[in-house]
Structures are given as C-alpha cells and as structure tokens.
Design an enzyme around this catalytic site. Structure first.
Site, PDB file in Angstrom:
ATOM      1  N   GLY A  16       0.842  -1.207   0.000  1.00 43.71           N
ATOM      2  CA  GLY A  16       0.000   0.000   0.000  1.00 43.71           C
ATOM      3  C   GLY A  16       0.872   1.249   0.000  1.00 43.71           C
ATOM      4  O   GLY A  16       1.758   1.385   0.838  1.00 43.71           O
ATOM      5  N   ARG A  60       1.282  -5.131  -4.953  1.00 48.68           N
ATOM      6  CA  ARG A  60       1.443  -6.300  -4.083  1.00 48.68           C
ATOM      7  C   ARG A  60       1.794  -7.445  -5.039  1.00 48.68           C
ATOM      8  O   ARG A  60       1.142  -7.619  -6.058  1.00 48.68           O
ATOM      9  CB  ARG A  60       0.155  -6.601  -3.323  1.00 48.68           C
ATOM     10  CG  ARG A  60      -0.296  -5.407  -2.466  1.00 48.68           C
ATOM     11  CD  ARG A  60      -1.423  -5.780  -1.527  1.00 48.68           C
ATOM     12  NE  ARG A  60      -2.056  -4.596  -0.973  1.00 48.68           N
ATOM     13  CZ  ARG A  60      -1.589  -3.891   0.057  1.00 48.68           C
ATOM     14  NH1 ARG A  60      -0.481  -4.278   0.659  1.00 48.68           N
ATOM     15  NH2 ARG A  60      -2.227  -2.828   0.505  1.00 48.68           N
ATOM     16  N   ASP A  81       4.812  -4.725   6.275  1.00 45.83           N
ATOM     17  CA  ASP A  81       5.272  -6.048   6.712  1.00 45.83           C
ATOM     18  C   ASP A  81       5.321  -7.071   5.571  1.00 45.83           C
ATOM     19  O   ASP A  81       6.243  -7.885   5.496  1.00 45.83           O
ATOM     20  CB  ASP A  81       4.430  -6.564   7.881  1.00 45.83           C
ATOM     21  CG  ASP A  81       2.981  -6.732   7.509  1.00 45.83           C
ATOM     22  OD1 ASP A  81       2.487  -5.977   6.645  1.00 45.83           O
ATOM     23  OD2 ASP A  81       2.333  -7.630   8.058  1.00 45.83           O
ATOM     24  N   THR A 113       3.932   2.740   5.575  1.00 47.02           N
ATOM     25  CA  THR A 113       2.548   2.267   5.558  1.00 47.02           C
ATOM     26  C   THR A 113       1.714   3.180   6.437  1.00 47.02           C
ATOM     27  O   THR A 113       2.192   3.601   7.499  1.00 47.02           O
ATOM     28  CB  THR A 113       2.408   0.807   6.059  1.00 47.02           C
ATOM     29  OG1 THR A 113       1.015   0.549   6.344  1.00 47.02           O
ATOM     30  CG2 THR A 113       3.197   0.532   7.327  1.00 47.02           C
ATOM     31  N   ASP A 147      -0.657   2.289   8.154  1.00 47.85           N
ATOM     32  CA  ASP A 147      -1.219   1.526   9.283  1.00 47.85           C
ATOM     33  C   ASP A 147      -0.422   1.654  10.584  1.00 47.85           C
ATOM     34  O   ASP A 147      -0.944   1.363  11.658  1.00 47.85           O
ATOM     35  CB  ASP A 147      -1.305   0.032   8.912  1.00 47.85           C
ATOM     36  CG  ASP A 147      -2.184  -0.206   7.694  1.00 47.85           C
ATOM     37  OD1 ASP A 147      -3.031   0.650   7.398  1.00 47.85           O
ATOM     38  OD2 ASP A 147      -1.999  -1.249   7.033  1.00 47.85           O
ATOM     39  N   ASP A 176       1.705  -0.299  11.719  1.00 52.81           N
ATOM     40  CA  ASP A 176       1.680  -1.608  12.384  1.00 52.81           C
ATOM     41  C   ASP A 176       3.012  -2.354  12.257  1.00 52.81           C
ATOM     42  O   ASP A 176       3.044  -3.574  12.111  1.00 52.81           O
ATOM     43  CB  ASP A 176       0.536  -2.465  11.804  1.00 52.81           C
ATOM     44  CG  ASP A 176       0.673  -2.681  10.303  1.00 52.81           C
ATOM     45  OD1 ASP A 176       1.490  -1.978   9.663  1.00 52.81           O
ATOM     46  OD2 ASP A 176      -0.028  -3.551   9.767  1.00 52.81           O
ATOM     47  N   ARG A 223      -5.986  -2.071   8.477  1.00 54.33           N
ATOM     48  CA  ARG A 223      -5.936  -3.522   8.325  1.00 54.33           C
ATOM     49  C   ARG A 223      -6.348  -4.208   9.616  1.00 54.33           C
ATOM     50  O   ARG A 223      -7.520  -4.211   9.950  1.00 54.33           O
ATOM     51  CB  ARG A 223      -4.541  -3.979   7.867  1.00 54.33           C
ATOM     52  CG  ARG A 223      -4.554  -5.339   7.203  1.00 54.33           C
ATOM     53  CD  ARG A 223      -3.181  -5.744   6.720  1.00 54.33           C
ATOM     54  NE  ARG A 223      -2.768  -4.983   5.564  1.00 54.33           N
ATOM     55  CZ  ARG A 223      -3.108  -5.276   4.316  1.00 54.33           C
ATOM     56  NH1 ARG A 223      -3.854  -6.318   4.069  1.00 54.33           N
ATOM     57  NH2 ARG A 223      -2.697  -4.540   3.315  1.00 54.33           N
ATOM     58  N   LYS A 255     -27.919  15.775  20.612  1.00 58.84           N
ATOM     59  CA  LYS A 255     -26.608  16.081  20.059  1.00 58.84           C
ATOM     60  C   LYS A 255     -26.191  15.032  19.039  1.00 58.84           C
ATOM     61  O   LYS A 255     -26.770  13.942  18.996  1.00 58.84           O
ATOM     62  CB  LYS A 255     -25.556  16.222  21.166  1.00 58.84           C
ATOM     63  CG  LYS A 255     -25.260  14.955  21.934  1.00 58.84           C
ATOM     64  CD  LYS A 255     -24.483  15.256  23.183  1.00 58.84           C
ATOM     65  CE  LYS A 255     -23.064  15.665  22.910  1.00 58.84           C
ATOM     66  NZ  LYS A 255     -22.173  14.564  22.576  1.00 58.84           N
ATOM     67  N   ILE A 275      -9.111   7.391   0.604  1.00 60.67           N
ATOM     68  CA  ILE A 275      -8.753   8.808   0.761  1.00 60.67           C
ATOM     69  C   ILE A 275      -7.623   8.942   1.784  1.00 60.67           C
ATOM     70  O   ILE A 275      -6.775   9.828   1.707  1.00 60.67           O
ATOM     71  CB  ILE A 275      -9.986   9.639   1.173  1.00 60.67           C
ATOM     72  CG1 ILE A 275      -9.713  11.123   1.047  1.00 60.67           C
ATOM     73  CG2 ILE A 275     -10.453   9.329   2.576  1.00 60.67           C
ATOM     74  CD1 ILE A 275     -10.937  12.007   1.256  1.00 60.67           C
TER      75      ILE A 275
HETATM   76  O1  F6P Z   1      -1.787  -1.341   4.410  1.00 62.44           O
HETATM   77  C1  F6P Z   1      -2.390  -0.171   3.943  1.00 62.44           C
HETATM   78  C2  F6P Z   1      -3.839  -0.427   3.623  1.00 62.44           C
HETATM   79  O2  F6P Z   1      -4.397   0.768   3.106  1.00 62.44           O
HETATM   80  C3  F6P Z   1      -4.691  -0.950   4.769  1.00 62.44           C
HETATM   81  O3  F6P Z   1      -5.062   0.049   5.673  1.00 62.44           O
HETATM   82  C4  F6P Z   1      -5.840  -1.561   4.038  1.00 62.44           C
HETATM   83  O4  F6P Z   1      -6.455  -2.568   4.808  1.00 62.44           O
HETATM   84  C5  F6P Z   1      -5.167  -2.152   2.819  1.00 62.44           C
HETATM   85  O5  F6P Z   1      -3.957  -1.418   2.637  1.00 62.44           O
HETATM   86  C6  F6P Z   1      -5.950  -2.110   1.553  1.00 62.44           C
HETATM   87  O6  F6P Z   1      -5.241  -2.842   0.603  1.00 62.44           O
HETATM   88  P1  F6P Z   1      -5.414  -2.794  -0.967  1.00 62.44           P
HETATM   89  O7  F6P Z   1      -4.740  -1.550  -1.443  1.00 62.44           O
HETATM   90  O8  F6P Z   1      -4.724  -4.009  -1.443  1.00 62.44           O
HETATM   91  O9  F6P Z   1      -6.892  -2.774  -1.212  1.00 62.44           O
END
Ligand code: F6P
Length: 331
Positions: free
Chosen positions: A12, A73, A104, A127, A129, A131, A173, A222, A260
């Site tokens: 990503g 990927r 990762d 990334t 994320d 993570d 993710r 609210k 986005i």
């Molecule tokens: O790892 C980045 C990310 O945007 C995640 O937050 C999300 O789950 C995933 O990639 C989406 O992957 P793809 O671009 O393969 O749809």
C-alpha cells in the site's frame, strides 16, 4: 568501488514515500553510489523494469503523495520461482544493496529473498497503518491520521446540524493505530477497535451503544460519532450500522473513508521522518549493515532486525486506550 543500490516501493502506498526516495537518491549521490529505481514494487524486480535515478527524477517530489516508482502487491515473491527470478535480476544488474520502502508484507519478501541473494538488504517502514514493530511511527501514518481528522470534522459539522448519528470506518488492516488516534482527536463518542473490543462482546456492545445513542439523541439532542476500525465488526461495519439503526429506530449511516486516507500531500512529520529514514538507509549500507529496517525510536534513528519488525507486537499505547475507555467515552 561504487555501490549499486536497487530501490523500490511496495504494498500500500503511503504519503511520504516520495520524500524517502528523494532522500535515498541524494544521500547515495553524496556517497558516490548509483540508485536503480525498480517500478511497480517487486514486479519491477521480476521483470527487470527500472530506471537509474538522477537528480531530475527527484526534483519537486517531496510534497507529492503516492510514489513515483509506483507500487504493487506481488504474489510471485511468495514462491521460490519468483524469489529466484528476483535474485537473478539483482545479480545481472550487479546490485550490491536493495532498499525496500513498504510494510510487513514487503519485508517478508526481503526476508524470503535472503535464501537466494546475499547482497545487503535494508527496509524503510512505509505504511499508513503504523503496524510495524521497532519504530514509533511509519511513513504515512501522520498524514493518514490528519486526512481522516479533516474528513471527520466535516462529517461532525453536518452531524451537529441535524443531531445525527454517524459511523465512520477507518483503515488500518488489523491494527487500531489510525482508529484510536483519529477517534480521540475528533472527540468521537465511541472508538471501536481491536484494543477495546472482543468478538464475544458483539451483542453487549451493540446494546450498550444503542442505549447511549438513544440517550444522546433524546435527552441531550446532540450528534453522535462512532469511529470503527476496518475488519473489526463481525460481518463488517455495515452490520453494526444496521444493528444500531434497528435497535434505536434512528438512522445510523456508515461512512467508509477508505482510500482517501492513503493519498494526499505528506504532512511535515512524514516528510521529515521519510527524509531521515532515507538518509539512514544509505548510511546503513555504507556501514555494511544488512537485514535491517530503519526505525524511529524516541525521535532517534535506529536499526531493527527485519525479522523483529514483522512481529505485529506493537500495540496502541495502553494509556491512550484507557483514557478513551475510562474518561473520554460517554458511558
Ligand atoms: O496497508 C495499507 C492499507 O491501506 C490498509 O489500511 C488496508 O487494509 C489495505 O492497505 C488495503 O489494501 P489494498 O490496497 O490491497 O486494497
């Protein structure tokens, strides 16, 4: 001897990847090294698709989202056949070191490639994320958080105008770094993520939130915002939205922010992080390091074993989770 570096972005894309590419090329030039930029992630390596990067390639890119090298990927990097092919391309082009900017999955590719190629390998964590273990922040995380905050602040305006309920699904993710940081920054009434939700709690959480929504709407008039991590709720966030609408009798629409969060110009924090990591990656190569990821720990660049970086042990700060659960959330 002039070292030849292969560089690619993988997985990503994340805002700040271009800033990292720029820093790698500039630092390599400083040390009289050549940088070959492979296109479309590991696919470019398998297909021998690259350009030698010069100063004109990196001119005017620090502020751009995405990646000038493109990303992908690559399933083939999970097979011996693909790994051998990648190794052959590296041999053929007389590459001394490979730098991969990614998450990762991309680092798993590097680790696997080690069986077939003995050059230096350095990872740069890119990334949204956040993570990745061994680094406090990954490139792109800060921008993604800011982008989501900006979007949710706008949703809040319209929610306030009508005292409406909204669910907002955030990326990440299987991690809650984006969700928690954004949720707290937007004063969301509920933050639902991996850190504070167990799958067995599904019914209980549904009933609890439904009661809270009713109270907020009937007594206090609210708006009510729930941020939820993607991949969290059984059967998806829409199932939660439907369940809440049914239980409360109030329309609870879901707004999925989605991709986005991956785009846009990197914020200062990401530009700086990416630049520091790019410089550190070439310095690691000069120092003959290999199988390492560049990390940021307590605002200092560090080297972390790639095998450590992919462990998925980094959690959202417990203090942040506790603050949300015990103080900030409406109970
Ligand atoms: O790892 C980045 C990310 O945007 C995640 O937050 C999300 O789950 C995933 O990639 C989406 O992957 P793809 O671009 O393969 O749809």
């Amino acid at each position: 001897m002039t070292k030849r570096i292969a560089l690619l972005t993988s997985g990503g894309d994340a805002p700040g990847m271009n800033a990292a590419i720029r820093a790698v090329v500039l630092t390599a030039q400083h040390y009289h090294m050549q940088v070959l930029g492979f296109h479309h992630g590991y696919n470019g390596l398998l297909n021998n698709e690259f350009t030698q990067l010069s100063l004109s390639d990196i001119n005017g890119i620090i502020h751009r989202g995405g990646t000038i090298l493109k990303s992908a990927r690559c399933k083939d990097m999970r097979s011996d056949l693909g790994l051998k092919q990648a190794a052959n391309v590296l041999f053929k082009n007389k590459i001394d070191a490979l730098i991969v900017i990614g998450g990762d999955g991309s680092f798993n590719g590097l680790i696997a490639l080690k069986q077939f190629w003995s050059g230096q390998m350095i990872g740069i964590p890119g990334t949204i994320d956040n993570d990745i273990d061994g680094t406090d922040n990954t490139i792109g995380f800060a921008t993604a958080v800011n982008t989501a905050i900006d979007a949710i602040d706008k949703i809040r305006d319209t929610a306030d105008a009508f005292d409406r309920v909204f669910l907002v699904e955030l990326m990440g993710r299987k991690s809650g770094h984006i969700t928690f940081n954004v949720g707290i920054s937007c004063a969301a009434e509920q933050v639902l993520s991996f850190e504070n939700f167990q799958i067995n709690d599904e019914k209980q959480v549904l009933n609890k939130i439904a009661a809270q929504i009713k109270a907020a709407q009937q007594e206090r008039h609210k708006s009510y915002l729930i941020v939820i991590a993607e991949n969290l709720w059984p059967n998806g966030s829409q199932a939660l939205a439907d369940g809440l609408s049914q239980l409360t009798g109030i329309d609870c629409p879901l707004c999925t922010l989605g991709y986005i969060q991956r785009g846009g110009s990197p914020v200062a924090k990401d530009r700086l992080l990416a630049t520091r990591m790019g410089v550190a990656s070439i310095q690691a190569i000069v120092d003959d390091k290999t199988d390492m990821m560049i990390g940021e720990q307590n605002n200092t660049m560090s080297l972390v074993a790639l095998t450590q970086a992919i462990k998925h042990e980094k959690r959202v700060s417990q203090a942040l989770v506790d603050a949300q659960e015990n103080i900030l959330a409406l109970n």
